[in-house]
Design a protein around this motif. Sequence first.
Motif, PDB file in Angstrom:
ATOM      1  N   ALA A   1      -2.687   4.687   0.230  1.00  0.00           N
ATOM      2  CA  ALA A   1      -3.480   4.897  -0.974  1.00  0.00           C
ATOM      3  C   ALA A   1      -4.872   4.266  -0.858  1.00  0.00           C
TER       4      ALA A   1
ATOM      5  N   LYS B   1      -7.805   6.566   0.478  1.00  0.00           N
ATOM      6  CA  LYS B   1      -8.211   7.784  -0.228  1.00  0.00           C
ATOM      7  C   LYS B   1      -9.740   7.874  -0.323  1.00  0.00           C
TER       8      LYS B   1
ATOM      9  N   TYR C   1      -4.641  14.104  -4.184  1.00  0.00           N
ATOM     10  CA  TYR C   1      -3.728  13.072  -3.710  1.00  0.00           C
ATOM     11  C   TYR C   1      -2.522  13.029  -4.641  1.00  0.00           C
TER      12      TYR C   1
ATOM     13  N   ALA D   1       1.318  11.445  -5.470  1.00  0.00           N
ATOM     14  CA  ALA D   1       2.245  10.331  -5.236  1.00  0.00           C
ATOM     15  C   ALA D   1       3.588  10.856  -4.735  1.00  0.00           C
TER      16      ALA D   1
ATOM     17  N   ASP E   1       0.841  -1.192   0.000  1.00  0.00           N
ATOM     18  CA  ASP E   1       0.000   0.000   0.000  1.00  0.00           C
ATOM     19  C   ASP E   1       0.884   1.253   0.000  1.00  0.00           C
TER      20      ASP E   1
ATOM     21  N   SER F   1       5.872   2.961   1.631  1.00  0.00           N
ATOM     22  CA  SER F   1       4.681   2.126   1.424  1.00  0.00           C
ATOM     23  C   SER F   1       4.600   1.162   2.583  1.00  0.00           C
TER      24      SER F   1
ATOM     25  N   VAL G   1       0.546   8.193   0.089  1.00  0.00           N
ATOM     26  CA  VAL G   1       0.362   9.373  -0.765  1.00  0.00           C
ATOM     27  C   VAL G   1       0.148  10.592   0.129  1.00  0.00           C
TER      28      VAL G   1
END
Length: 265
Positions: A239, A242, A250, A252, A160, A259, A163
């Motif tokens: 992420a 969201k 959002y 990256a 995951d 992550s 972000v």
Amino acid sequence: MELLQLHYFIEVARTEHMTEAAHKLHVTQSSLSKTIRRLEEDVGMPLFDRNNRRLKLNEFGLLFLRRAEKALFELEQGKREVRDLADREPDTLKLVVTAASTLPSLLGEFRKRMPEIQFHVERLTARETEERLRRGEADFGLSSPLACGGGIGCEVVHIDPIVAAIPSEHPLARNPILSLAEFREEWLIGVKKGYGTRNLIDNAALRYGFSPHYVYEGDEPSRLISLVEAGIGIAFIPATAKEERSGVRYIALKEKELSRQIALS
């Protein structure tokens, strides 16, 4: 080596007489003798000392007998446990989680595939999740960070990425991708220390030589996006967490290591 050979061997070993063993097994003596010979060929050693029709277990046979009896006992136990499981009423599967954002899709798919299985889900801290698993009070854990080792096995089921959730009018919201270093002077909102995402961001920031400036710290990750939309600050979220909001963009992050691994324990 066949299971039948072990059954025949144990009976011959107990009686030490080929004719008597054949009678008890309801087979011909010649068939029994051939089976024992094939077993000895498989083992690579004679298991009996022979004197006409009388047999005597030798040291190889005594050793092998203990193992054969143990193997058959384990197989019988396995058959009994399988039958007990098949006859048992379905239990409730107990799942404890630290990472809840992936739950809706996972549980939805689980319910479609196995509608007959009931489940109960409880959200806990990483430490509580690990303790429940160790005490046998939960069947599975869905966690990040991973709860592995010490008798707990785990398998990563999802990666995951983190972000940045940024107010749509903020200058940084115009970028397609950003580095964590670019948030050095920004006001941040986040969860309290101890959460996996918070630890990831704080540790990465230290590598860039700064400590993040938090204007809000809470224990309800679902509230962060509302605060971002209100213009309170910027949040770093997984992420999968969201939510489509008109006032939030959002973005990256360049750092691939930012992550979280979500594991089934």
